[in-house]
Design a protein around this motif. Sequence first.
Motif, PDB file in Angstrom:
ATOM      1  N   VAL A 216      -2.846 -16.169  47.247  1.00 58.18           N
ATOM      2  CA  VAL A 216      -3.029 -15.767  48.640  1.00 58.18           C
ATOM      3  C   VAL A 216      -2.802 -16.953  49.570  1.00 58.18           C
ATOM      4  CG1 VAL A 216      -4.734 -14.991  50.348  1.00 58.18           C
ATOM      5  CG2 VAL A 216      -4.567 -13.834  48.135  1.00 58.18           C
ATOM      6  N   LEU A 217      -3.397 -18.104  49.231  1.00 59.60           N
ATOM      7  CA  LEU A 217      -3.284 -19.273  50.104  1.00 59.60           C
ATOM      8  C   LEU A 217      -1.873 -19.861  50.110  1.00 59.60           C
ATOM      9  CD1 LEU A 217      -6.678 -21.155  49.609  1.00 59.60           C
ATOM     10  CD2 LEU A 217      -6.043 -19.423  51.287  1.00 59.60           C
ATOM     11  N   GLU A 218      -1.093 -19.553  49.079  1.00 51.15           N
ATOM     12  CA  GLU A 218       0.295 -20.031  49.050  1.00 51.15           C
ATOM     13  C   GLU A 218       1.122 -19.418  50.181  1.00 51.15           C
ATOM     14  OE1 GLU A 218       0.842 -20.910  44.244  1.00 51.15           O
ATOM     15  OE2 GLU A 218       1.590 -19.051  45.126  1.00 51.15           O
ATOM     16  N   VAL A 219       0.764 -18.207  50.626  1.00 55.45           N
ATOM     17  CA  VAL A 219       1.513 -17.551  51.701  1.00 55.45           C
ATOM     18  C   VAL A 219       0.683 -17.424  52.981  1.00 55.45           C
ATOM     19  CG1 VAL A 219       2.952 -16.253  50.097  1.00 55.45           C
ATOM     20  CG2 VAL A 219       0.818 -15.239  50.899  1.00 55.45           C
ATOM     21  N   ALA A 220      -0.498 -18.074  52.992  1.00 53.33           N
ATOM     22  CA  ALA A 220      -1.399 -17.944  54.139  1.00 53.33           C
ATOM     23  C   ALA A 220      -0.808 -18.601  55.387  1.00 53.33           C
ATOM     24  CB  ALA A 220      -2.751 -18.582  53.815  1.00 53.33           C
ATOM     25  N   THR A 221      -1.150 -18.039  56.529  1.00 52.54           N
ATOM     26  CA  THR A 221      -0.731 -18.624  57.811  1.00 52.54           C
ATOM     27  C   THR A 221      -1.592 -19.850  58.115  1.00 52.54           C
ATOM     28  OG1 THR A 221      -2.299 -17.259  59.043  1.00 52.54           O
ATOM     29  CG2 THR A 221      -0.091 -16.351  58.689  1.00 52.54           C
ATOM     30  N   PRO A 222      -1.090 -20.779  58.932  1.00 49.09           N
ATOM     31  CA  PRO A 222      -1.922 -21.915  59.353  1.00 49.09           C
ATOM     32  C   PRO A 222      -3.229 -21.448  59.996  1.00 49.09           C
ATOM     33  CG  PRO A 222       0.369 -22.310  59.943  1.00 49.09           C
ATOM     34  CD  PRO A 222       0.296 -20.893  59.455  1.00 49.09           C
ATOM     35  N   SER A 223      -3.168 -20.309  60.686  1.00 48.79           N
ATOM     36  CA  SER A 223      -4.373 -19.773  61.326  1.00 48.79           C
ATOM     37  C   SER A 223      -5.440 -19.448  60.296  1.00 48.79           C
ATOM     38  CB  SER A 223      -4.014 -18.510  62.123  1.00 48.79           C
ATOM     39  OG  SER A 223      -5.183 -17.863  62.593  1.00 48.79           O
ATOM     40  N   LEU A 224      -5.037 -18.805  59.185  1.00 45.93           N
ATOM     41  CA  LEU A 224      -6.005 -18.474  58.135  1.00 45.93           C
ATOM     42  C   LEU A 224      -6.564 -19.736  57.496  1.00 45.93           C
ATOM     43  CD1 LEU A 224      -7.460 -16.447  56.312  1.00 45.93           C
ATOM     44  CD2 LEU A 224      -5.442 -16.421  54.844  1.00 45.93           C
ATOM     45  N   LEU A 225      -5.695 -20.694  57.192  1.00 50.33           N
ATOM     46  CA  LEU A 225      -6.147 -21.947  56.579  1.00 50.33           C
ATOM     47  C   LEU A 225      -7.139 -22.670  57.484  1.00 50.33           C
ATOM     48  CD1 LEU A 225      -2.775 -23.279  55.092  1.00 50.33           C
ATOM     49  CD2 LEU A 225      -4.720 -22.347  53.830  1.00 50.33           C
ATOM     50  N   ASN A 226      -6.915 -22.580  58.784  1.00 42.62           N
ATOM     51  CA  ASN A 226      -7.791 -23.256  59.743  1.00 42.62           C
ATOM     52  C   ASN A 226      -9.149 -22.568  59.869  1.00 42.62           C
ATOM     53  OD1 ASN A 226      -8.106 -25.405  61.669  1.00 42.62           O
ATOM     54  ND2 ASN A 226      -7.990 -23.862  63.289  1.00 42.62           N
ATOM     55  N   ARG A 227      -9.176 -21.255  59.551  1.00 44.18           N
ATOM     56  CA  ARG A 227     -10.421 -20.498  59.673  1.00 44.18           C
ATOM     57  C   ARG A 227     -11.289 -20.527  58.419  1.00 44.18           C
ATOM     58  NH1 ARG A 227      -8.990 -14.715  61.058  1.00 44.18           N
ATOM     59  NH2 ARG A 227      -6.890 -15.250  60.312  1.00 44.18           N
ATOM     60  N   LEU A 228     -10.821 -21.190  57.375  1.00 38.64           N
ATOM     61  CA  LEU A 228     -11.638 -21.311  56.172  1.00 38.64           C
ATOM     62  C   LEU A 228     -12.853 -22.167  56.496  1.00 38.64           C
ATOM     63  CD1 LEU A 228      -8.819 -21.909  53.535  1.00 38.64           C
ATOM     64  CD2 LEU A 228     -10.053 -19.785  53.981  1.00 38.64           C
ATOM     65  N   SER A 254      -6.682 -23.835  39.036  1.00 40.05           N
ATOM     66  CA  SER A 254      -6.581 -23.000  40.240  1.00 40.05           C
ATOM     67  C   SER A 254      -7.455 -23.544  41.362  1.00 40.05           C
ATOM     68  CB  SER A 254      -6.982 -21.552  39.912  1.00 40.05           C
ATOM     69  OG  SER A 254      -6.095 -20.986  38.976  1.00 40.05           O
ATOM     70  N   THR A 255      -8.669 -24.006  41.022  1.00 36.07           N
ATOM     71  CA  THR A 255      -9.561 -24.575  42.034  1.00 36.07           C
ATOM     72  C   THR A 255      -8.923 -25.793  42.686  1.00 36.07           C
ATOM     73  OG1 THR A 255     -11.476 -23.826  40.752  1.00 36.07           O
ATOM     74  CG2 THR A 255     -11.882 -25.478  42.449  1.00 36.07           C
ATOM     75  N   LEU A 256      -8.345 -26.660  41.875  1.00 43.80           N
ATOM     76  CA  LEU A 256      -7.688 -27.863  42.412  1.00 43.80           C
ATOM     77  C   LEU A 256      -6.488 -27.491  43.281  1.00 43.80           C
ATOM     78  CD1 LEU A 256      -7.806 -30.046  39.166  1.00 43.80           C
ATOM     79  CD2 LEU A 256      -9.130 -30.430  41.250  1.00 43.80           C
ATOM     80  N   GLN A 257      -5.702 -26.517  42.840  1.00 45.57           N
ATOM     81  CA  GLN A 257      -4.531 -26.101  43.616  1.00 45.57           C
ATOM     82  C   GLN A 257      -4.937 -25.494  44.957  1.00 45.57           C
ATOM     83  OE1 GLN A 257      -2.974 -23.714  40.437  1.00 45.57           O
ATOM     84  NE2 GLN A 257      -1.397 -25.192  39.894  1.00 45.57           N
ATOM     85  N   ILE A 258      -6.043 -24.759  44.970  1.00 49.32           N
ATOM     86  CA  ILE A 258      -6.549 -24.183  46.224  1.00 49.32           C
ATOM     87  C   ILE A 258      -6.910 -25.295  47.196  1.00 49.32           C
ATOM     88  CG2 ILE A 258      -8.518 -22.945  47.236  1.00 49.32           C
ATOM     89  CD1 ILE A 258      -8.462 -21.194  44.654  1.00 49.32           C
ATOM     90  N   LEU A 259      -7.613 -26.304  46.729  1.00 48.47           N
ATOM     91  CA  LEU A 259      -8.027 -27.416  47.592  1.00 48.47           C
ATOM     92  C   LEU A 259      -6.816 -28.202  48.089  1.00 48.47           C
ATOM     93  CD1 LEU A 259     -11.175 -28.604  45.595  1.00 48.47           C
ATOM     94  CD2 LEU A 259     -11.159 -27.439  47.809  1.00 48.47           C
ATOM     95  N   ILE A 260      -5.801 -28.362  47.225  1.00 46.32           N
ATOM     96  CA  ILE A 260      -4.579 -29.065  47.635  1.00 46.32           C
ATOM     97  C   ILE A 260      -3.854 -28.283  48.726  1.00 46.32           C
ATOM     98  CG2 ILE A 260      -2.261 -29.753  46.861  1.00 46.32           C
ATOM     99  CD1 ILE A 260      -3.572 -30.471  44.141  1.00 46.32           C
ATOM    100  N   GLN A 261      -3.822 -26.959  48.602  1.00 43.95           N
ATOM    101  CA  GLN A 261      -3.150 -26.125  49.606  1.00 43.95           C
ATOM    102  C   GLN A 261      -3.821 -26.213  50.964  1.00 43.95           C
ATOM    103  OE1 GLN A 261      -3.336 -22.383  47.566  1.00 43.95           O
ATOM    104  NE2 GLN A 261      -1.540 -22.786  46.320  1.00 43.95           N
ATOM    105  N   MET A 262      -5.106 -26.552  50.981  1.00 41.61           N
ATOM    106  CA  MET A 262      -5.833 -26.682  52.238  1.00 41.61           C
ATOM    107  C   MET A 262      -5.597 -28.016  52.928  1.00 41.61           C
ATOM    108  SD  MET A 262      -9.504 -25.112  51.084  1.00 41.61           S
ATOM    109  CE  MET A 262     -10.244 -25.534  52.671  1.00 41.61           C
ATOM    110  N   CYS A 263      -5.128 -29.005  52.187  1.00 42.41           N
ATOM    111  CA  CYS A 263      -5.095 -30.382  52.677  1.00 42.41           C
ATOM    112  C   CYS A 263      -4.154 -30.691  53.838  1.00 42.41           C
ATOM    113  CB  CYS A 263      -4.797 -31.337  51.516  1.00 42.41           C
ATOM    114  SG  CYS A 263      -6.260 -31.700  50.523  1.00 42.41           S
TER     115      CYS A 263
END
Length: 413
Positions: A216-228, A254-263
Amino acid sequence: MDENIEVPQYFLCPISLQIMKDPVTTVTGITYDRENIEHWLLTAEDVTCPATNQPLPRDSDLTPNHMLRRLIQAWCVVNAKNGIDRIPTPKTPLHKSTVVNLIRKLKNPVMYIDSLKKMDELANENEKNRKCMAEAGSARAMVLFVLKCFKEGKTTGLEEALRTLHLTWNPSIIENQQLVQDNLDLVESLTWILKSTNIENNIVTKTQALIVLKKVLEVATPSLLNRLNPDFVKEMVNFLQCNKLKTSQQAVKSTLQILIQMCPLGTNRMKIVEAGAVFELVETELDQNLESKKITELIFTLLAHLCSCADGRAQFLKHPAGIAMVTKRLLRISHATDDGGLHIFALISRFSATNEVLIEMLRVGGVSKICMLIQADCADDLKKKAREILRLHSNVWRNSPCIQVYLLTRYAR
């Protein structure tokens, strides 16, 4: 199988040269085993008929060759005494209408469990089924089911739904992207699954939830990432802290990849640092003891991101084994690990280089490893980074008997 048995040439697949189990004929008139030609159509860069080199569309119709299959089966029965196994009649290929019917049954309170189990079974069978299910809208159906479970507080069927979603997810389908790329409710529902303590087969379901969350986070918009929110980040770090490699390596990855996608967002980096991730990353790497190259690469990538901010570097240096851990992994794992480790050292050397830190790098062998990288057979970009680090503090390290002086004096400021 008796080596003296001569297998009729037309029983063999032109790709694998093995007896065909499910012979199908392409538009070029050549018969192949279904599994082999489907894999060819899916993966070949230049799609042509393997036997004739004629153009062959990826979505080419494959016609079952029932007559040849019956001949092969009859031949196998006759030669059973010679060690030939009978080839079972292949299953009928999955049709889109079957998937649509199973999706409809999800709305039935009596039939939805059986429907989920059947979809899970079909998705696990082969790539052809997964493609058919994706085109029929199975991903959307699974997302809506997960959201329904979240709203109603029910957990039955979540394992099957998440696995089906994971297997049939196709990000190139525009409808899928639109469904999840700004869907904070879906993120919250997946986080709820990670927090839940009353899920059957707890670890498997939570691992599937993490895999889906990553997609999900791989295709998430910047807006969604910012609202986490910070609670979401804390849940990720807590999952890393509580489980590490005691559950499954896939969950940790998967946990590490999620955190990297947020960075990429600086605010998210601060949230991750404030949740205590840096300390847990060092601990996780120490605990895994080189069991997974991929996990080490992900940890170093994430640490390099987090050390780009002052608080991240402070947390890293506060851990008594931080510098020693990075030192030990250099030149032992991969180019990606070396790149991440040198980036961490470069950030520390440039922005957090107290005398105590520089002496610690020297004491645990970090400076020696940096010198070795320059001499090793590694990429030029790594050598350049190593030279920059040495150039910054050669005046401090050159007096050490542990370091070959000529390596430092060559890069003096």
